[in-house]
Scaffold this active site. Sequence first.
Site, PDB file in Angstrom:
ATOM      1  N   ASP A   9       3.944   6.843   7.380  1.00  0.00           N
ATOM      2  CA  ASP A   9       4.088   8.166   6.777  1.00  0.00           C
ATOM      3  C   ASP A   9       2.900   9.010   7.230  1.00  0.00           C
ATOM      4  O   ASP A   9       1.740   8.650   6.975  1.00  0.00           O
ATOM      5  CB  ASP A   9       4.107   8.076   5.252  1.00  0.00           C
ATOM      6  N   ASP A  63      17.291   8.389   0.426  1.00  0.00           N
ATOM      7  CA  ASP A  63      16.458   8.014  -0.714  1.00  0.00           C
ATOM      8  C   ASP A  63      17.365   7.934  -1.935  1.00  0.00           C
ATOM      9  O   ASP A  63      17.950   8.942  -2.349  1.00  0.00           O
ATOM     10  CB  ASP A  63      15.352   9.043  -0.942  1.00  0.00           C
TER      11      ASP A  63
END
Length: 270
Positions: free
Chosen positions: A11, A130
């Site tokens: 990330d 997600d």
Amino acid sequence: MLTRRIIPCLDVKAGRVVKGVKFLNHRDAGDPVALAAAYNAAGADELVFYDITASSDERAIMVEVVERTAAEVFIPLTVGGGLRSVEDMYRMLRAGADKVSLNTAAVYNPHLIAEGARRFGSQCIVLSVDAKRVNAPGEPPRWEVFTHTGANPRPTGLDAIEWIKRGIDLGAGEICINSMDADGARTGYDLELLQAITAISPVPVIASGGAGSPADMYRGIVEGGADAVLAASIFHFGDYSIADVKRYLAERGVPVRQTFGSEVGTSTGA
């Protein structure tokens, strides 16, 4: 069983790799290019970069990170975060990415999946989802798709399984499913969620969210049916190496690409 893939996830925020728990409380994990090169040497099968800032002023930084990384690594690289158009996809692929990952933008413009698949091929398009468990205790399991995952995740009302079916129909060549409930908690993947997706998906499925040990990855593959397992913090902070995971899997009969590189340590955070 086909060879299973081990994928470190990086990330990237403002040009640095960070990792949080359930998208919050980020810790700095190092320089993305240095980490990517170390994982490449250590035998990772692929890498995933997510630009979690994804604002227009940071996009140029991410393009540069991808360009520098592509010059250093020789394994497939997937890039996602803030890709809102075919032109955005093209910029990342031109910078050196092998695949692009679509998430929030695809929810609001599903035909972006089809446009990307038509332009670059389905093999380049990863649908990243997600998902959060929303069923009440005692009810059949149900997961909802969320977007803008971070400090202010937004519910969409979309059933995760139905959204994944539609994404595949539109041309997604791979699914990356991230359990929001398990993300960063290191308690294992949501196996029930994985099973529900792998049961309906004709394309490869990557398990994400919750890996805390090689045993969790084994269960994600053997019990969850995942084609690949993705992890971040257990690799970034030196708890386990790629070799540790592959050794564990191979000893239990899971086929993996053999690792001949060095271990990933904590010296990559320059």
